[in-house]
Design a protein around this motif. Sequence first.
Motif, short mmCIF file in Angstrom:
data_model
loop_
_atom_site.label_atom_id
_atom_site.label_comp_id
_atom_site.label_asym_id
_atom_site.label_seq_id
_atom_site.Cartn_x
_atom_site.Cartn_y
_atom_site.Cartn_z
N SER A 165 32.53 55.07 7.70
CA SER A 165 32.72 53.67 8.07
C SER A 165 31.39 52.95 7.94
O SER A 165 30.33 53.59 7.86
CB SER A 165 33.27 53.55 9.50
OG SER A 165 32.29 54.00 10.43
N SER A 193 38.94 54.31 0.42
CA SER A 193 40.14 55.07 0.78
C SER A 193 41.41 54.34 0.37
O SER A 193 42.48 54.95 0.29
CB SER A 193 40.15 55.35 2.28
OG SER A 193 40.08 54.12 3.01
N ALA A 248 35.75 47.43 8.21
CA ALA A 248 35.76 48.54 9.15
C ALA A 248 36.98 49.43 8.93
O ALA A 248 38.01 48.99 8.37
CB ALA A 248 35.75 48.01 10.59
N ASN A 249 36.84 50.68 9.34
CA ASN A 249 37.91 51.68 9.26
C ASN A 249 38.31 51.99 7.82
O ASN A 249 39.43 52.45 7.57
CB ASN A 249 39.15 51.23 10.05
CG ASN A 249 38.82 51.03 11.52
OD1 ASN A 249 38.01 51.76 12.09
ND2 ASN A 249 39.44 50.02 12.12
N VAL A 250 37.43 51.71 6.88
CA VAL A 250 37.70 52.03 5.48
C VAL A 250 36.58 52.93 5.00
O VAL A 250 35.41 52.55 5.01
CB VAL A 250 37.77 50.75 4.61
CG1 VAL A 250 37.95 51.13 3.14
CG2 VAL A 250 38.91 49.85 5.07
N SER A 251 36.92 54.13 4.57
CA SER A 251 35.92 55.08 4.11
C SER A 251 35.67 54.89 2.61
O SER A 251 36.48 54.29 1.90
CB SER A 251 36.36 56.51 4.39
OG SER A 251 37.56 56.81 3.69
#
Length: 735
Positions: A165, A193, A248-251
Amino acid sequence: SLYVSEYFSQSAQKLSFYSWYGNAKLFHFHVPEDTVLLRWLLQASRGKGPDCTTMEITVHFRYGAPPVINPLGTRFPANATVRPSYNISITLSGAVQNTTFVNITTPAAGDWFIAAHLPEAAGRIEVKGFYTPCPYMFQADMFVLRLTDMPVLEPGVAVPQRVISPAKPLHVKVFVPKHAARMQFELRRCVTSEQKACAVRVVLGSITLPQSFQRIVTCMGSVNCSLALDSPPWEKWLHIMVESLGTANVSVSMEMLASFTVCKPGSTSSFLSFISLNQSQTGPRPGSAGVAGNSALSAGVASRNVSGQGSFCLQNQPIVREDLDVVSVRYRLLNGPSVPVNSLSPTLLLLNLNTGMDSGGSLVVSLLLNKTSLSLANATVAACVSAASPVLSLNATHNCSTAFFQGYPLSMKTASAEATLIVLYPQTDVWFLSLQLICPKGQGECNTAEAKVTVFAYLTPCFNDCGPYGQCSLLRRHGYLYAGCSCKAGWGGWSCTDDTKAQSVGVQNLATLLLTLSNLMFLPAIAVALYRYYLVEASVYTYTMFFSTFYHACDQPGVAVMCIMDYDTLQYCDFLGSVVSIWVTILCMSRVKKIMKYVLFVLGTLLIAMSLQLDRRGVWNMMGPCLFALIIMIAAWVHRGVKRRQCYPSSWKRWVFYLLPGITLAFIAISVYAFMETNENYYYTHSIWHVLVACSVAFLLPPRDKHKKPWAWSQKLTCRYQICQNDREELYAVT
């Protein structure tokens, strides 16, 4: 990833007002490998006395060596390299304590230094005990956050990695091999991702202060991203950080590839270097044939190196490090002081300064071009001094910079054949000196040319030993040693080379004459003591006059100096004579019995000698004997006044013409000594102190006993005819 936090602390130090580098308080920390976050906790506090006012504390930071600072704005020596230090200011105003945090992301591993000090000193000479200075304390603590399992990139192998993140960047490292000339970093197949194009920022390298040379590249989209580094640091871990710039919360997934271009060095055989080292240390052996054979072998190998140097990217020159003393190193070339320099590849000399105890001095590199060896008049010998890795492309670029370090350039021509470089407090690392021949019309002109350059390189505690107007002092912080110059006679600067406020030779001679000849004012006091039969007191005044004269002749900061014995001995004898003179004068004024007076003389002198040995500059070493002697004198005078039923001394002339002038002179002398002396006016205010004290002694000595006659030298001499009277015949005469 697993993070581990560590805490390092050092004891608080009392800060001082700045007049030279020894007033700066140094803190030395070691940052471990794989540290991703460094936090300094700086705590400053002050006392609660009336003298405690608003104060500004300056804190300097530097990686690898103590910070080079210049709070007074003085000049540095010629040819010295100075880069401004990174500093912050902490103000203590209303609050008694101030706490400040300094954060550094991805700091370089190794030694870090902090130096703190107060503003410039006022120059006032304060007598210990008359003033209670406000204590200002400073303490530095270090918090580090490091990775225990940092991924390692293998050179030439693409390694898949993932950034979880934006709040959690990815940290990896790669080891840079020796003789690496170039590093190529690539970021491939970068996707999120959600299978979208990624946006990341790549940071290569670690932060170093005062200057940081991190390389940053921003990669947008699915296109491969790359970054090239020339002359990366040899035999070190290179830190790489990748940050996601997405939501955010995205790799983010990617592949990393690091590859190196290794330089092929050419140098003299190590076996021949060992032979030349043995020959230079033990001298030639009796077998001339063996020596001739070795010389022929050396010449043969040297010719092969010259013929095949076009295939090498650099030419190593064997060099030996000789440790001479603390922060004192000399570098000696095995093949002689001169090194060959050509245009095909740079000549490289390795200067090892990575022991951890070499950063507290000054690195001096002096180059001298042999004009007869260079046939091209317009050719230039370019040189570069750098840390961690050498500069391998002097013919292509003249900025003397590597991947993460800005080096120090030098150049020589036939018109200016000398070049000198002084690196103040060189950072702990392996340093390199690169030399190469450059022609203005292209390298084809220089292919067959060669220059001879004489190299002198050494590490010294203080450059030029601080000159004639400075003293090189070795300073210590725990186990770390470093040096600094304490200047005198108005000179200033890092090496006492700034003569902006320097005293002229005439002023120095005047100061010496005033401070020494003013002690001759004790001659009237000695004459009065001898005339009044105070032989012990006269001896003490003579002792004080003698040692005060020669102590001040030895204590001068300039060229007008004469020391008849050790400085410490002269200082002790001067202080002892001054206090004992006051002691015997007041006891003499008390007019106690002789046996009691001489017992007090001896006992007081022994106690004064003991107290001066404990603390020479304490105010009670002078005030204590004075007060005790005054108590004895007042008690004796009161006893006589009560016994005689009149004031003692009873004569008004004694009070008006002797006691009151003597007491006035003594009080003026104490006021000048305690409140008016500064570093600038010391030579005449302290001379006034000598004159006033000596004159007050002459006024305060009591008159001789009535039953004693003055010195009559004519009555002591019997070498003449005398008319004698027969008293016995007159006694029995009959009338």
